[in-house]
Design a protein around this motif. Structure first.
Motif, PDB file in Angstrom:
ATOM      1  N   LEU A   1      23.591  -6.995 -21.304  1.00 52.83           N
ATOM      2  CA  LEU A   1      21.156  -7.407 -20.802  1.00 52.83           C
ATOM      3  C   LEU A   1      20.609  -8.526 -22.115  1.00 52.83           C
ATOM      4  O   LEU A   1      19.809  -8.784 -21.336  1.00 52.83           O
ATOM      5  CB  LEU A   1      21.030  -6.261 -19.865  1.00 52.83           C
TER       6      LEU A   1
ATOM      7  N   TRP B   1      22.009 -11.675 -21.766  1.00 52.26           N
ATOM      8  CA  TRP B   1      21.538 -12.266 -20.942  1.00 52.26           C
ATOM      9  C   TRP B   1      19.833 -13.098 -21.148  1.00 52.26           C
ATOM     10  O   TRP B   1      19.254 -13.319 -20.845  1.00 52.26           O
ATOM     11  CB  TRP B   1      21.838 -11.012 -19.728  1.00 52.26           C
TER      12      TRP B   1
ATOM     13  N   TRP C   1      19.756 -10.588 -11.237  1.00 56.27           N
ATOM     14  CA  TRP C   1      21.004 -10.977 -11.963  1.00 56.27           C
ATOM     15  C   TRP C   1      22.036 -11.300 -11.118  1.00 56.27           C
ATOM     16  O   TRP C   1      23.051 -11.708 -12.280  1.00 56.27           O
ATOM     17  CB  TRP C   1      21.287  -9.853 -13.098  1.00 56.27           C
ATOM     18  N   HIS C   2      22.360 -11.026 -10.161  1.00 56.61           N
ATOM     19  CA  HIS C   2      24.173 -10.178 -10.188  1.00 56.61           C
ATOM     20  C   HIS C   2      24.506 -11.866  -8.827  1.00 56.61           C
ATOM     21  O   HIS C   2      25.613 -11.278  -8.090  1.00 56.61           O
ATOM     22  CB  HIS C   2      24.169  -8.953  -9.894  1.00 56.61           C
TER      23      HIS C   2
ATOM     24  N   THR D   1      22.766 -18.568 -18.635  1.00 57.49           N
ATOM     25  CA  THR D   1      22.417 -17.096 -18.491  1.00 57.49           C
ATOM     26  C   THR D   1      23.933 -16.331 -18.209  1.00 57.49           C
ATOM     27  O   THR D   1      24.348 -15.239 -19.227  1.00 57.49           O
ATOM     28  CB  THR D   1      21.552 -16.650 -17.744  1.00 57.49           C
TER      29      THR D   1
ATOM     30  N   PRO E   1      25.923 -14.766 -15.784  1.00 54.23           N
ATOM     31  CA  PRO E   1      26.074 -13.450 -15.382  1.00 54.23           C
ATOM     32  C   PRO E   1      27.483 -13.253 -14.897  1.00 54.23           C
ATOM     33  O   PRO E   1      27.773 -14.088 -14.753  1.00 54.23           O
ATOM     34  CB  PRO E   1      24.993 -13.334 -14.913  1.00 54.23           C
TER      35      PRO E   1
END
Length: 617
Positions: free
Chosen positions: A99, A102, A463-464, A535, A537
Motif C-alpha cells: 500500500l 500504491w 483501491w479495488h 497506481t 492496483p
C-alpha cells in the motif's frame, strides 16, 4: 500521589540539554523549511527512507501509548501482544507489502488531494474532499488530545504543580495535569511550527537514540532484579503464554486481586471474541490504507514508491524490539515492587494502572541519570507524536482548504505564514479537546474502535473497485461517521467497547458506499485510466484495464495479489514475534525467546525472497 518531587541535578541537566537541542533544531532548519510549502510539509521529498522510518517509529513511540502498553502488559502478560491490534499495529505490514508504494505513486501532498487523483473534480469529489479533510482534522485533534492527557498525568507525578507553585492551589485537582499538558504542548508546537517536516524528522532521530538507551537500561535493571521462581509465583497461570481459549482465564487471586476488577472493566474476558473482532477490523482497516495522519505524510515524503515500502518495513524492525524492551522492563519492575507503589498509584481508592510507568521511574532502582534519560526520551516521544500529527493537520487545512479554495495563487511566504497561524489554532483546539476528555483510554478506544470504523469501507473500495465513485465515497464516509459520532452517547451502547459496535458502523458505511455509487454516474474515464495506469492496483479493474491496454499495449496487469497476501500473513506473524521476543527475554523465558527468534528469522528469509527482492526499482 507520589512523594518524589525533585529530580537530581544530573537528571535536570539531561532534560534541559535535550529541550535545548529541540529549540536549536527548530531554528536551524527554519530557513530550509521556508523555501516552499512542499519543503515545509514534506521536507521537499528529499529525506532518506531510513530517516523517515526512524522518524515514523519515534512518532509511534508516544508517551500515552507507552503508559497504556505498560499497564496492559502488567495485567495481561504475553496475551497483551494482541491488544494493540486495536490500532491496528499490523497496518505497517500492509503498507510495507504494497500500500505504501500504491499511495506514493500518486505524487500528491495529502490524502484529501489524493481524492482528486482518484475521483477527479466532479461534485461528489468536492464533497468527498471536504469529508476527508473533516475526518483528518477529527483524527488529528483526537490524537493530539490523547497525547496531551498522557503527558499531563505523567509530568505531574514528578513535578507536583501545587507543591512547586503554591499560588496555583486554586486550580481544581482534576485539571492540574492539564497545566503541564499545555506547557509541553506549546513547547512541541514551537519546533514543529518553526522547521516543519525537516525539524520533526531530525528531532525524532535524536529521540529514538535516547529511547533506545533508556529501553536497554530499563530492561537490564528488570532482568537483574527478577528472580524467576518468585516472579512466577506472583503472576497467574497463563501470564507467560500468548495462547488463549474462549475466555481470558487469568485469575489474579491473592494480594493482586484488584487486577481482576481491571480485567472486568476492560471488557476483554471473552478473549476469543475480542481477538476475532480486532483481527477482522484490523485486516479491513489495514486494507483501507493509512489514515490521514503523520503516517501518511511520512509515506508521501519519501523519494519514490520503493523507498516508501522500505520506510514502512523499517518501522517494525526498529520500533518494536526497542519499545518492548522498555515496556517489558517497566512491567516486570512494576509487578515486583507493586506493594511498594500501590499507595502511590491508587486514586480515590482505585488503582490507576496508567500510573505504573511513572511510579517505576520514580523508584530507587532507576538511578540518577537514567531517570533523566528516560524522562527526556518520553517527553520527546510526546513531542514527536504531537509534532507529526500537528504537521498532518496543517497539511490538510493549508493545502486542501486555504490554497485549494481561498488563495490558489498564494506565494511560498504566504503559505508558510498561514501554516504557522493554522498550527497555533489547531494547538489551541486540541488543548480544549484534551481538557474535556476523560482519560487516555477513552480517546484511544473511540478513535480506534469507532472513528476509524467509518473510514474503512469507502477506503477499501477506492483501491479495488473501478465502479466506486466519489458519490459512493462521500456517502460511505457520512454513513460511517454519523453512527461513530452518535453511538458513544447512546445510554445502552456507551457501556460497551467501541470495538464491539464497529460492525454497526461498518454496515452503515457499506450501505452508504453502495447506494451512493449507483446513485451517480461512474467516474470520468480519463481519470480512471490515469489512476489505474499510475497506481497499478490489483482488484476489480477489468473494464479500465482493457481501456489502458488498448492505448498502452505493453501495460502489465498487477498479478501480485496472491504474493502480497502471503507476504501480509507472514509479515503479521513476523511482526508479532518481534513483539514477543523482547518480552520473553526480559522475563527470562529462554525457550520461548528462542522460538520467537526462530519465527522472526524464518519470516525474514521469506520476506527477503518474496517481498524485498521483488520491490520495483
Amino acid at each position: 500521589m507520589m512523594n518524589k518531587t525533585l529530580l537530581s541535578t544530573l537528571d535536570i541537566a539531561i532534560i534541559v540539554i535535550y529541550l535545548g537541542l529541540l529549540i536549536f533544531i527548530g531554528f536551524y532548519l527554519k530557513r530550509r523549511a521556508s523555501r516552499n510549502l512542499e519543503s515545509y510539509l514534506l521536507g521537499g521529498k528529499s529525506i532518506p527512507w531510513y530517516m523517515l522510518g526512524l522518524s515514523n517509529a519515534s512518532g509511534m513511540f508516544d508517551i500515552s501509548g507507552t503508559v497504556w502498553l505498560v499497564a496492559i502488559t502488567v495485567i495481561y502478560g504475553l496475551k497483551s501482544i494482541y491488544i494493540p491490534w486495536l490500532w491496528p499495529v499490523f497496518n505497517q505490514i500492509f503498507l510495507m507489502v504494497y500500500l505504501s508504494a500504491w499511495l506514493r505513486r500518486s505524487g500528491v501532498t495529502t490524502g484529501a488531494e489524493w481524492i482528486g487523483f482518484r475521483f477527479g473534480n466532479d461534485k461528489g469529489a468536492v464533497t468527498s474532499h471536504w469529508i476527508i479533510v473533516v475526518f483528518a482534522i477529527l483524527v488529528c485533534l483526537s490524537m493530539l488530545a490523547y497525547g496531551f492527557i498522557g503527558i499531563g498525568k505523567f509530568i505531574e507525578i514528578f513535578l507536583p504543580l501545587k507543591t512547586i507553585f503554591p499560588s496555583l492551589s486554586f486550580i481544581p485537582d482534576a485539571y492540574v495535569p492539564h497545566v503541564w499538558g499545555i506547557v509541553f504542548t506549546l513547547f512541541a508546537a514551537f519546533y514543529a511550527l518553526m522547521g516543519g517536516m525537516m525539524s520533526i524528522v531530525w528531532a525524532d532521530v535524536a529521540q529514538y537514540a535516547i529511547m533506545t538507551l533508556a529501553a536497554i537500561a530499563v530492561a537490564v535493571i528488570a532482568m537483574v532484579h527478577l528472580d524467576i521462581i518468585e516472579f512466577s509465583s506472583l503472576v497467574p497461570e497463563g501470564w507467560f503464554s500468548p495462547a488463549f481459549g474462549n475466555h481470558l482465564a487469568l485469575d489474579w487471586s491473592g494480594k493482586l486481586s484488584e487486577f481482576n476488577s481491571k480485567i472486568q472493566t476492560d471488557g476483554y474476558q471473552l478473549f476469543s471474541f475480542f481477538f476475532g473482532m480486532v483481527l477482522m477490523k484490523g485486516i479491513l482497516a489495514s486494507m483501507a490504507g493509512p489514515a490521514p495522519t503523520y503516517d501518511m505524510q511520512k509515506i508521501l515524503s519519501t523519494k519514490s514508491p520503493r523507498e516508501a515500502s522500505l520506510m514502512s518495513g523499517f518501522v517494525s524492525v526498529i520500533l518494536l524490539p526497542v519499545r518492548y524492551f522498555m515496556i517489558a522492563g517497566f512491567a516486570v519492575i512494576g509487578l515486583i515492587i507493586f506493594d511498594q507503589i500501590k499507595g502511590q498509584i491508587t486514586v480515590n481508592g482505585v488503582v490507576d494502572f496508567e500510573l505504573v510507568l511513572p511510579a517505576v521511574i520514580a523508584h530507587e532502582w532507576i538511578p540518577a541519570g537514567l531517570v533523566g534519560i528516560t524522562l527526556a526520551g518520553l517527553l520527546a516521544a510526546f513531542m514527536s507524536t504531537f509534532a507529526g500529527t500537528l504537521n498532518a493537520a496543517q497539511a490538510y487545512l493549508v493545502n486542501d482548504i486555504y490554497i485549494k479554495y481561498l488563495k490558489p495563487d498564494a506565494t511560498s511566504k504566504q503559505s508558510n505564514r498561514t501554516s504557522i497561524i493554522v498550527g497555533v489554532v489547531v494547538v489551541i483546539i486540541s488543548i480544549l479537546f484534551g481538557v474535556v476528555a476523560e482519560n487516555v483510554n477513552s480517546i484511544l478506544q473511540w478513535v480506534t474502535g469507532a472513528l476509524y470504523g467509518s473510514y474503512i469501507a469507502a477506503n477499501i473500495l477506492k483501491w479495488h473497485w473501478w465502479r466506486f465513485n466519489s458519490n459512493g465515497f462521500a456517502w460511505g464516509m457520512i454513513g460511517g461517521l454519523i453512527p461513530a459520532l452518535i453511538l458513544p452517547y447512546v445510554p445502552v451502547v456507551n457501556t460497551i467497547l467501541p470495538l464491539y459496535y464497529f460492525p454497526v458502523i461498518l454496515v452503515f458505511s457499506v450501505i452508504g458506499c453502495i447506494w451512493g455509487t449507483y446513485a451517480a454516474p461512474a467516474t470520468d474515464t480519463a481519470v480512471l485510466k490515469q489512476f489505474y495506469a499510475k497506481t497499478r492496483p490489483w482488484g476489480f479493474w477489468k473494464p479500465v484495464h482493457d481501456m489502458v491496454v488498448a492505448e498502452q499495449p505493453d501495460f502489465q496487469k498487477n498479478k501480485a495479489f496472491g504474493r502480497d497476501m502471503l507476504n501480509v500473513t507472514v509479515g503479521i506473524i513476523w511482526q508479532t514475534a518481534l513483539v514477543a521476543a523482547p518480552i520473553y527475554l526480559v522475563v527470562k523465558q529462554v525457550s520461548s525467546f528462542v522460538i520467537a527468534l526462530v519465527i522472526v528469522g524464518i519470516g525474514s528469509v521469506v520476506l527477503k525472497k518474496n517481498w524485498y527482492d521483488k520491490l520495483e526499482e
